[in-house]
Structure formats: structure tokens, C-alpha cells
Design a protein around this motif. Sequence first.
Motif, short mmCIF file in Angstrom:
data_model
loop_
_atom_site.label_atom_id
_atom_site.label_comp_id
_atom_site.label_asym_id
_atom_site.label_seq_id
_atom_site.Cartn_x
_atom_site.Cartn_y
_atom_site.Cartn_z
N ILE A 1 0.83 -1.08 -0.02
CA ILE A 1 0.13 0.12 -0.05
C ILE A 1 0.91 1.27 -0.02
CG2 ILE A 1 -1.91 -1.02 1.22
CD1 ILE A 1 -0.94 0.54 3.78
N GLU A 2 0.13 2.37 -0.47
CA GLU A 2 0.70 3.55 -0.30
C GLU A 2 -0.24 4.49 0.76
OE1 GLU A 2 2.96 6.32 -3.27
OE2 GLU A 2 0.89 7.24 -3.48
N LYS A 3 0.14 5.00 1.32
CA LYS A 3 -0.91 5.90 2.59
C LYS A 3 -0.52 7.22 2.67
CE LYS A 3 1.10 3.86 6.73
NZ LYS A 3 1.64 5.19 7.26
N ARG A 4 -1.43 8.08 2.74
CA ARG A 4 -0.82 9.55 2.76
C ARG A 4 -1.50 9.91 4.02
NH1 ARG A 4 -2.86 14.55 2.31
NH2 ARG A 4 -1.58 16.16 1.33
N ASP A 5 -0.86 10.70 4.99
CA ASP A 5 -1.23 11.47 6.08
C ASP A 5 -1.87 10.19 7.15
OD1 ASP A 5 -1.44 13.61 7.92
OD2 ASP A 5 -3.35 14.42 7.07
N LEU A 6 -1.66 9.16 7.20
CA LEU A 6 -2.17 8.11 8.27
C LEU A 6 -0.99 7.33 8.72
CD1 LEU A 6 -4.71 6.62 5.64
CD2 LEU A 6 -5.39 7.90 7.53
N THR A 7 -1.22 7.11 10.05
CA THR A 7 -0.27 6.33 10.68
C THR A 7 -0.56 4.78 10.35
OG1 THR A 7 -1.80 5.63 12.61
CG2 THR A 7 -0.36 7.53 12.75
N THR A 8 0.35 3.81 10.52
CA THR A 8 0.14 2.40 10.20
C THR A 8 -0.83 1.90 10.96
OG1 THR A 8 2.55 2.16 9.73
CG2 THR A 8 1.32 0.22 10.38
N ALA A 9 -1.01 2.24 12.46
CA ALA A 9 -2.03 1.66 13.18
C ALA A 9 -3.51 2.04 12.39
CB ALA A 9 -2.11 2.51 14.71
N MET A 10 -3.68 3.23 12.07
CA MET A 10 -4.99 3.85 11.26
C MET A 10 -5.23 2.88 10.18
SD MET A 10 -4.33 7.97 11.26
CE MET A 10 -4.77 8.85 12.90
N ALA A 11 -4.30 2.65 9.19
CA ALA A 11 -4.22 1.79 8.13
C ALA A 11 -4.75 0.48 8.69
CB ALA A 11 -3.01 1.90 7.32
N VAL A 12 -4.18 0.00 9.62
CA VAL A 12 -4.57 -1.56 10.08
C VAL A 12 -5.99 -1.38 10.63
CG1 VAL A 12 -3.97 -3.22 12.29
CG2 VAL A 12 -2.16 -2.11 11.00
N ARG A 13 -6.20 -0.60 11.25
CA ARG A 13 -7.66 -0.62 11.68
C ARG A 13 -8.89 -0.48 10.49
NH1 ARG A 13 -5.80 2.85 15.88
NH2 ARG A 13 -6.41 4.74 14.68
N ASP A 14 -8.45 0.34 9.51
CA ASP A 14 -9.32 0.41 8.35
C ASP A 14 -9.30 -0.95 7.49
OD1 ASP A 14 -9.91 2.98 8.76
OD2 ASP A 14 -8.19 3.85 7.51
N LEU A 15 -8.15 -1.55 7.62
CA LEU A 15 -8.32 -2.90 6.78
C LEU A 15 -9.06 -3.87 7.60
CD1 LEU A 15 -7.23 -4.61 4.24
CD2 LEU A 15 -5.08 -4.89 5.56
N ALA A 16 -8.89 -4.06 8.67
CA ALA A 16 -9.55 -4.72 9.70
C ALA A 16 -11.02 -4.62 9.58
CB ALA A 16 -9.01 -4.76 10.99
N ARG A 17 -11.53 -3.62 9.60
CA ARG A 17 -12.92 -3.09 9.74
C ARG A 17 -13.47 -3.63 8.22
NH1 ARG A 17 -15.16 0.93 7.40
NH2 ARG A 17 -13.45 2.44 7.25
N LEU A 18 -12.82 -3.24 7.10
CA LEU A 18 -13.27 -3.26 5.94
C LEU A 18 -13.38 -4.93 5.50
CD1 LEU A 18 -11.55 -0.71 4.00
CD2 LEU A 18 -13.89 -0.76 4.43
#
Length: 358
Positions: free
Chosen positions: A63-80
Motif C-alpha cells: 500500500i501507499e498511504k498519505r497522512d495516516l499512521t500504520t495503526a490507522m491503516a491497520v484498523r481500516d483494513l481490519a474493519r473493511l
Amino acid sequence: MREAASRREPDAIAWPPTWPRVLDAEFGSPSAGEYRATPEDFQVAEVLDFVPEGEGEHLWLHIEKRDLTTAMAVRDLARLCEVSPRDVGYSGMKDRVAVTRQWLSVQLPGREAPTGLHDALAERGIRVLAEARHPRKLKRGVHRANRFRLRLTGAALEDPELEARWARLGEEGVANYFGPQRFGPDGRNLLRARSLLARGWRKRDDRDGMLLSAARSFLFNELLAERVHEGSWNRLLAGEVAILDGTASQFSVEAPDAELDGRAARLDLHPSGILWGVGESVAKEAALDLEHRLPDRYPALCAGLEHAEVRLARRSLRLRLGEPSLTRDENALWLAFSLPRGAFATAVLRELIAHPTL
């Protein structure tokens, strides 16, 4: 074993710290500069030494993420994906105000990813660059390095010796300080760690170990600062524990000789410092004498870490810059370089520019 931290007064910690720069002795203090006005100014790519095998119950996403921590990306992926965040793996934590590339894994045994997963992630600022299956979860700390591309602006760009500073870092390495983000805004993580260790660390108060890490990182930086002050941060002392560049391999040095000094000068190996915890240091003589100053100055932190049963470890005092480059455009300067995992780009920047967060 030192007396328990709960029987001691908490150690006095002055913040912000005044850990010395290496280059100030030759070039003086650097001029003011800016390095993260926008996320695009701070670009990081995680470097793995392997690729997913192509099959298995874990879906790996690059992934490439912008203005997000890794923890935020982890939570988003888990929720989806309708799984627990514990089922999402990652190797390293990446800064929020940045554009970063890294792998995540999510355990999806016997089922495909949800329809529209890529689009849903894109709405959160996460772009999927590639995906593949793998038999195992992505584990912490398995990446080899991080590649940085950083944009600098401000008065420092007019410093006629800025490029000489940069060249010197490439030739002689960088003091391997933990970056300010480890300690939280205004050192709050460290101050919380001091209070917690003074009364006795409990996992329920620090589930991810962030406060333990802040305390150990502070003690390491204090030791490194002492070595910078005395000019031994980049050379081997009697009784030193040397670390081979780019590896975790360590060996004891009873007395430096011409061959070992030459290898240190070529950045083939580096002196190391203690990450405080339970266990006996294998350093001896002069190197051990420096380590023994830490419990004298910070008895509560050291005893608290031992009481928490953190295992003693070691960390290189110096970093080699991988493939360093410097380019200029009309209004900015761009730096590119790689660092081994666990190293901080801010340790490089603080040698080049003066900034309130460095």
C-alpha cells in the motif's frame, strides 16, 4: 539487582534534551530549516528482502498511504475485511505526516477479499499498489531497511556548508539517536514512562510497550550523547561490543587494533550501546564504565525496566547512509537515502537543519 523503582524518587528529566550533534564541532550549529510542510515532503518506502509466495490464507497488500499512521491503516483494513486488528500484520510503524509505502497482511482463510476493497481503502487515503497471497502473517521487524526522500526548505538552504555537512554524513556516518517521535509531543511518552516505572510497570497500563520503549530509547540517547561529547561515538573502545554494518551480528573487542580501527573507519562495523534491561552486559573496561553511569543518573528508569523484565539488548551507535543523494530545485533541496530498520531519518536531519522538533 538494583533496588525496585517504587522505592526511589522518580529520576529528574529535563525536556527538551540537549543531545549534541556530531557536526557542530566542525561546522557550528545548523541554520533553521523546514522538512515536513506537507505529507509529500516526507516520503518513505519499506524495503523487504522477500516477496509473498502467491498462495496461502493471508492476503498481503502493498500500500501507499498519505497522512495516516500504520495503526490507522491497520484498523481500516481490519474493519473493511471484518476481522480483528490482531489478524492484520505489518513490519514497521510509519509516520503520519508522510507519504509511505509498506506491506500489510490480513488473514482471510478460505475466502476472498471483500468486493470493492481497493476502492474503499482509496477513500481513506490508502492506495493498493500490489497484492498477493502468503502462508504466514507479516511479522514485526522483518523489513531490511527504509528508503527516504525528503524535501527541505528554509534558511538552511543558503548555508554554504550544507552540502559539506551532507558529504561528511555520507563518509563518516550518523549518530544513531532515537528520533523525537519516540518520546511523544513535549516528551510526554517519556514522562508517562517515568511515572509508570516508578510505581511498577503493568502491561495493562502499557499494552503495546510504547512507554517501555520510550524509557529505553531515552537511556540509549543519553549514552550516545556521552559518547558524542567525548568523541568516541564512531570508534571502538576497549571492551567494546561491535556490530557488523547491516546485520545483527555482534562480537566483543578486548582491545582495538589497526585492522578493527580501519574497519570502523570504513563503516564496516560500529560501536554499540546498551538498551537497558535484565541481563549482564558483555561490554567491558571503558565501554562498560560508560554504561554504568546510566543507573547512577537514572536509577528509577533502570530499575523499573529491570522490574518489568525487559531483556537487555544492544543497538549500533552509528548509522551508514545507504545510497545518499542530494538534488536542488528552485525552492527546495531533496535528500534521498536508506536506513536500516529501527533508525530515524530525523537523526540525519538534525545534523543539517535546526528545527523545533529536532
